[in-house]
Design a protein around this motif. Structure first.
Motif, PDB file in Angstrom:
ATOM      1  N   ARG A  80      41.315  38.778  29.316  1.00  0.00           N
ATOM      2  CA  ARG A  80      40.219  39.733  29.391  1.00  0.00           C
ATOM      3  C   ARG A  80      39.480  39.484  30.701  1.00  0.00           C
ATOM      4  N   GLN A  81      38.871  40.512  31.223  1.00  0.00           N
ATOM      5  CA  GLN A  81      38.173  40.403  32.486  1.00  0.00           C
ATOM      6  C   GLN A  81      37.047  39.365  32.389  1.00  0.00           C
ATOM      7  N   GLY A  82      37.083  38.399  33.311  1.00  0.00           N
ATOM      8  CA  GLY A  82      36.029  37.396  33.360  1.00  0.00           C
ATOM      9  C   GLY A  82      36.264  36.178  32.511  1.00  0.00           C
ATOM     10  N   ASP A  83      37.380  36.070  31.815  1.00  0.00           N
ATOM     11  CA  ASP A  83      37.635  34.910  30.976  1.00  0.00           C
ATOM     12  C   ASP A  83      39.116  34.566  31.026  1.00  0.00           C
ATOM     13  N   LEU A  84      39.401  33.284  30.788  1.00  0.00           N
ATOM     14  CA  LEU A  84      40.771  32.776  30.820  1.00  0.00           C
ATOM     15  C   LEU A  84      41.073  32.049  29.527  1.00  0.00           C
ATOM     16  N   LEU A  85      42.317  32.077  29.140  1.00  0.00           N
ATOM     17  CA  LEU A  85      42.780  31.320  27.981  1.00  0.00           C
ATOM     18  C   LEU A  85      43.522  30.092  28.490  1.00  0.00           C
ATOM     19  N   VAL A  86      43.049  28.910  28.117  1.00  0.00           N
ATOM     20  CA  VAL A  86      43.634  27.635  28.538  1.00  0.00           C
ATOM     21  C   VAL A  86      44.516  27.135  27.398  1.00  0.00           C
ATOM     22  N   VAL A  87      45.801  26.985  27.689  1.00  0.00           N
ATOM     23  CA  VAL A  87      46.770  26.599  26.657  1.00  0.00           C
ATOM     24  C   VAL A  87      47.572  25.407  27.163  1.00  0.00           C
ATOM     25  N   PRO A  88      47.657  24.317  26.384  1.00  0.00           N
ATOM     26  CA  PRO A  88      48.544  23.210  26.788  1.00  0.00           C
ATOM     27  C   PRO A  88      49.997  23.632  26.690  1.00  0.00           C
ATOM     28  N   ARG A  89      50.773  23.299  27.696  1.00  0.00           N
ATOM     29  CA  ARG A  89      52.179  23.678  27.709  1.00  0.00           C
ATOM     30  C   ARG A  89      52.937  22.878  26.655  1.00  0.00           C
ATOM     31  N   PRO A  90      53.692  23.531  25.800  1.00  0.00           N
ATOM     32  CA  PRO A  90      54.484  22.784  24.806  1.00  0.00           C
ATOM     33  C   PRO A  90      55.640  22.062  25.479  1.00  0.00           C
ATOM     34  N   GLY A  91      56.036  20.958  24.870  1.00  0.00           N
ATOM     35  CA  GLY A  91      57.157  20.210  25.404  1.00  0.00           C
ATOM     36  C   GLY A  91      56.794  18.770  25.704  1.00  0.00           C
ATOM     37  N   PRO A  92      57.646  18.074  26.439  1.00  0.00           N
ATOM     38  CA  PRO A  92      57.393  16.649  26.731  1.00  0.00           C
ATOM     39  C   PRO A  92      56.126  16.393  27.515  1.00  0.00           C
ATOM     40  N   GLY A  93      55.571  17.439  28.172  1.00  0.00           N
ATOM     41  CA  GLY A  93      54.320  17.233  28.901  1.00  0.00           C
ATOM     42  C   GLY A  93      53.165  16.831  28.011  1.00  0.00           C
TER      43      GLY A  93
END
Length: 800
Positions: A527-540
C-alpha cells in the motif's frame, strides 16, 4: 494478510488517539508512564557492576558514580584535533601523525630473568618432579628454553606497532561506521590501573578481528601495548611470527604433553616464568574466555582457562600481591567474518589469506554495509579478594543423571536439593598441573567472569530486529507497526538493566538495520506509504536465530519462567486451549519452583551461565519475581485460606517461643509454611498471551532441537563416534526443518548441545574402543517407552 491489515489499522487508530504519547509497557501490561526515548541517550543503565557477594570491597571502591555523566566516544574517529599540529597538511596526514604520537612504553622482555627464575632452574637442575636432571648439557637446555620462549612471545617492535596502527585505523574506518567506547568506563579502568596491580582483560570472542581490534582500542586510550593470548590453531606460522611482534602470546605445543614428560615440564615452567615477568612489569594482558567464533563445542575456552590459571597461580604464590580482572564485552551489528568462519573455522588463518579476506571485506561490504561495534568494559575487581571469598560459596553438586533421570522416568517426583555439576570444557595439561582445588577455582572464576561479560554486552539493533521477526512476527509485519515494536523491545531491554549499542532517529535506525539484514528479509510494498517486512523462509532463519541469541540474556529469566509455567499447565490444559481457560488454574509456589528447577537442570550450563555464587533456588525466586514484575503472574489467595497479610492470628509454636534470642540455627519462617499458601494465576490482561508466547519462543530453537534429538534416538545408527553421531543428528534436523519449516533448529551447535546433555543425563554412554571413544544407547533408554518419556518431558516446556 487480513490479520496483518487489521493489526495495521489498529496500530494507526491507536497512534492517532495517543498522538506523540507512547506507553513504556507497550505490550499492554504495566503502568503507563511518560515516554522514554533511549535513542537520544536520555536513559542508559550502567552495566557491569562486579559481584557484591564475591568481591564486596571492589564493588564499593572501584566504582565511581560520576562515570555516567561522561558520554561515548568513537575510538576510530581521528581528526586534526587529535594531534598536536594544525593545518591542511595535518588534516590529510592525521592518521599517520596520530600513530606516531601514541605512547608505546618500552616492553623489554627479559629472557635472562626467565632463565634465572626459580621454576626454570628447578627443572634444569632436576629438583622439580620430571625435571631434566644433572646429565643435561647446560647450553642445550638453555637453547631449548630460548626456543620455547621464542614460541611464546617476542619483544614488541615499536615501529611495526605504529605502522600497523596506522594501517588498521584506515581499515577500520572503511569497515565500520564507528567503534563505540564509554569514556566513563575507560576512566574507571584508568583509575584502577593507578592502584599498581596489573590489569587482566577477560573478553568475549565474537570475531577473529577481536584480537586486533581490542588491543588497538585500548592502546589508543593510553593503556599501553596489550599482550594478547592467541589460539595457535587459528593462525599459520608466519602470522604467529607477525602477531608475536605486535604483542601476541602463544602457548607452545610442548605445554600439552603429559605431566610426567620432561619436555612438558620444562615448557610449563617457562610459561609460568614468562607470565610472572609479564605481571611484574605490569603489562596489561588480554585473554579470551570464549572459544573461537564458529567453533563447534563448549562455550568456555579451554585455552582461556589455561592462561587464567597462570595468572591465578602467580598471585597465589605471591609473585604479585594482586591482579585486577576486567570483564570485556564486544558486540557487532553483524560479524564481518561470519560467512567465512562458519564454514572454515578449522582452517588456520594465514597471512595472505587474511589479506585477501580484508580485501573481500572492503569490496563486499561497501559504505552502505558498514556496521557498528560496541566495546564494554565492566567494573574491575580484585583477584585476591575473589579467591578468598569464592571458596565459601562452594557446595555439594550432583551429575545431571543423578538429578534428572529418575524424574524423567517417573521413578521420583522430588528434585534433590543440590546444584548441577556440568563441565563441558576439556581440561588442558597446564591446568591439570595445578591442584584440584585451584582447578575448580579457575573453572568457576571463568564462568563468573563470562557471566559478567555477557551481562554487560550491549544489544545491537540487528539482534532486536531478528528477535521480532523470528519470534513475534514470523509471518510478516508492516513497517509502521514494526517501528512501535522495535521501540517497545528496546525499552524492555533497557528496563532489564541491559544497554543497547545504537542511537539516533528511529526510522533511520530501522532503515540501517533492515539494510544489514536484507539477505534474510524481504520488503513488499502492499500500500502507498507502507511496507510489509517478511523474513525469508529457508536456511536464512538460522542466521536470524543466531542473531537473536544476543538478546536472550536480557529475557532469559522470564523465558525460563514462561516455559516452566507452560510445563506446569501442560498436564492440565491443552496447549491450544484459550488463554482464559489457562488463567483459571491456580499455580502454587512450590510447583513453580519445582518446574523451574527441572528446566534449569535440562538447559545447558553454557546457555545459563549462572554465577557459581548463586544457588538454583535463588535463581528460581528471581525468575518468579520477574514474572510478577512483568505482569504475567498475579498473586492469588486460595479459597478459605488465611490471607497472607493477616498476621494477627498467627500462632507461634513452642519451639519458636522458647528459642534463645542468640540462636539463629533455624529460621522462624520454617514453621509458618508461608510458601504453602502462595498461589498465582496467569494475568488476564489483553496483551499477556502475546508476550507469554514471545517469551516461550525465545527458548524454542534449543528445546525443539532437544525434542527432535530424543525422537531421533530410535533412528540413529549407534554405536558411533561423537562426531559421526553429530553429523547424523544434524542431518536429521535439516531434514525435519525442510518438512516443518523450523530452520532455526537446524544448527550444528544445537545438535552438539543435545548430544552432550543426553550424555550427562545417562541417555548416551561413551566407551573406549580401538577406534576411539564411541557413543551408544544406555540400557535404560534402549526401550522405546523410556525414549518417549524423555521426549514428552522435553516437549512439555515447548509452547508455539
Amino acid at each position: 494478510m487480513d490479520t496483518i491489515l487489521e493489526a495495521r489499522l489498529h496500530t494507526q487508530q491507536k497512534s492517532s488517539q495517543n498522538g506523540r504519547e507512547t506507553s513504556l509497557w507497550s505490550s499492554g501490561f504495566g503502568m503507563k508512564l511518560e515516554a522514554v526515548t533511549p535513542f537520544l541517550g536520555k536513559y542508559r543503565p550502567f552495566v557491569g557492576r562486579c559481584c557484591q557477594t564475591c568481591t564486596p570491597k571492589s564493588w564499593e571502591s572501584l566504582f565511581h558514580r560520576s562515570i555516567m555523566d561522561l558520554g561515548f566516544c568513537n575510538a576510530i574517529l581521528v581528526k586534526e584535533e587529535n594531534t598536536r599540529f594544525r593545518g591542511w597538511l595535518v588534516r590529510r596526514l592525521c592518521y599517520f601523525l596520530w600513530s606516531l604520537e601514541q605512547h608505546i612504553p618500552p616492553c623489554q622482555d627479559a629472557p635472562q630473568k626467565i632463565m634465572e627464575s626459580t621454576g626454570v632452574q628447578n627443572v634444569i637442575s632436576g629438583r622439580a618432579p620430571g625435571g631434566a636432571g644433572e646429565g643435561q648439557v647446560p647450553n642445550l637446555v638453555k637453547k631449548e628454553v630460548q626456543r620455547i620462549l621464542g614460541h611464546i612471545q617476542a619483544p614488541p617492535c615499536p615501529f611495526l606497532l605504529r605502522l600497523f596502527s596506522w594501517a588498521l585505523l584506515r581499515f577500520l574506518n572503511c569497515l565500520f561506521l564507528n567503534v563505540q567506547l564509554h569514556k566513563g568506563q575507560m576512566k574507571m579502568v584508568h583509575k584502577a590501573a593507578q592502584a599498581g596491580s596489573p590489569l587482566v582483560f577477560l573478553s568475549t570472542h565474537k570475531s577473529l578481528l577481536d584480537g586486533i581490534l581490542l588491543p588497538f582500542v585500548l592502546l589508543s586510550q593510553g593503556l599501553g601495548v596489550l599482550r594478547v593470548a592467541w589460539d595457535p590453531r587459528a593462525c599459520s606460522p608466519i602470522l604467529r611470527a607477525l602477531l608475536r611482534k605486535l604483542g601476541g602470546l602463544f602457548l607452545p605445543p610442548e605445554a600439552n604433553l603429559p605431566l610426567d614428560s620432561s619436555e612438558g615440564v620444562l615448557a610449563r615452567a617457562v610459561i609460568h616464568a614468562a607470565m610472572e615477568q609479564l605481571l611484574v612489569s605490569r603489562q596489561p594482558l588480554l585473554i579470551f574466555l570464549e572459544e573461537l567464533p564458529g567453533a563447534q563445542g563448549p562455550r568456555l575456552s579451554a585455552l582461556g582457562q589455561a592462561w587464567l590459571g597462570l595468572v591465578v597461580e602467580a598471585v597465589k604464590v605471591g609473585i604479585v600481591p594482586d591482579a585486577l580482572l576486567v570483564p570485556v564485552a564486544i558486540t557487532y551489528d553483524l560479524v564481518p567474518d561470519a560467512p567465512r568462519y562458519a564454514h572454515h573455522a578449522s582452517a588456520p588463518l594465514g597471512l595472505w589469506t587474511g589479506a585477501l579476506a580484508v580485501l573481500r571485506s572492503l569490496r563486499g561490504w561497501g559504505c552502505s554495509h558498514r556496521v557498528c561495534v560496541r566495546v564494554q568494559l565492566a567494573q574491575p575487581f580484585s583477584l585476591q579478594e575473589y579467591t578468598i571469598n569464592a571458596r565459601s560459596c562452594w557446595g555439594s553438586r550432583q551429575t545431571l543423571e543423578q538429578l534428572l533421570q529418575p524424574i524423567v522416568l517417573g521413578q521420583c517426583t522430588a528434585v534433590p536439593d543440590t546444584e548441577k555439576e556440568q563441565e563441558w570444557t576439556p581440561v588442558t595439561q597446564p591446568l591439570l598441573a595445578l591442584k584440584e582445588e585451584d582447578q575448580c577455582l579457575i573453572r568457576r572464576l571463568s564462568c563468573h567472569v563470562l557471566n559478567a561479560s555477557v551481562a554487560s554486552s550491549a544489544v545491537m539493533s540487528t539482534a532486536i530486529m531478528a528477535t521480532l521477526l523470528l519470534f513475534k512476527h514470523p509471518k510478516g509485519v508492516f513497517l509502521s507497526q514494526l517501528l512501535g515494536e522495535f521501540s517497545w523491545l528496546t525499552e524492555e531491554t533497557l528496563l532489564r538493566g541491559f544497554d543497547v549499542g545504537f542511537s539516533g532517529q528511529l526510522r533511520c535506525l530501522l532503515q540501517h538495520t533492515l539494510s544489514l539484514l536484507r539477505a534474510h528479509v524481504a520488503l513488499l510494498r502492499v500500500r502507498q506509504g507502507d511496507l510489509l517486512v517478511v523474513p525469508r523462509p529457508g536456511p536464512g532463519l538460522m542466521d536470524l536465530a543466531r542473531l537473536s541469541t544476543e538478546l536472550l540474556p536480557a529475557f532469559l529469566s522470564e523465558a525460563v519462567g514462561a516455559c516452566a509455567v507452560r510445563g506446569l499447565l501442560a498436564g492440565r490444559v491443552p496447549p491450544e486451549g484459550p488463554w482464559e481457560l489457562q488463567g483459571i488454574e491456580l499455580l502454587s509456589q512450590n510447583e513453580l519452583y519445582r518446574q523451574i528447577l527441572l528446566l534449569l537442570h535440562l538447559l545447558p550450563q553454557d546457555l545459563l551461565l549462572l554465577p557459581p555464587c548463586q544457588s538454583s533456588y535463588c535463581y528460581c525466586q528471581e525468575v518468579l519475581d520477574r514474572l510478577i514484575q512483568c505482569g504475567l503472574l498475579v498473586a492469588e489467595e486460595t479459597p478459605g485460606s488465611q490471607l497472607a497479610c493477616d498476621t494477627g492470628r498467627q500462632r507461634l509454636s513452642a519451639k519458636l517461643l522458647w528459642k534463645p534470642s542468640g540462636d539463629f540455627t533455624d529460621s522462624d519462617s520454617d514453621d509458618f509454611e508461608e510458601a504453602e499458601g502462595r498461589y498465582f494465576r496467569l494475568s488476564q490482561q489483553s496483551r499477556c498471551p502475546d508476550f507469554f508466547l514471545f517469551l516461550c519462543r525465545l527458548l524454542s530453537p534449543l528445546l525443539k532441537a532437544f525434542a527432535q534429538a530424543a525422537a531421533f534416538l530410535h533412528q540413529g545408527q549407534l554405536p558411533d563416534s561423537e562426531s559421526g553421531y553429530v553429523e547424523q543428528l544434524f542431518q536429521f534436523l535439516q531434514d525435519t526443518a525442510q518438512e516443518e519449516g523450523f530452520f532455526e533448529c537446524a544448527d550444528p551447535n544445537l545438535a552438539i548441545s543435545a548430544i552432550w546433555t543426553f550424555r550427562d543425563l545417562g541417555v548416551l554412554q561413551q566407551t573406549q574402543s580401538p577406534a576411539g571413544p564411541m557413543l551408544h544407547l544406555s540400557p535404560t533408554f534402549a526401550s522405546r517407552d523410556n525414549q518417549e518419556k524423555l521426549e514428552q518431558f522435553i516437549r512439555q516446556f515447548i509452547c508455539g
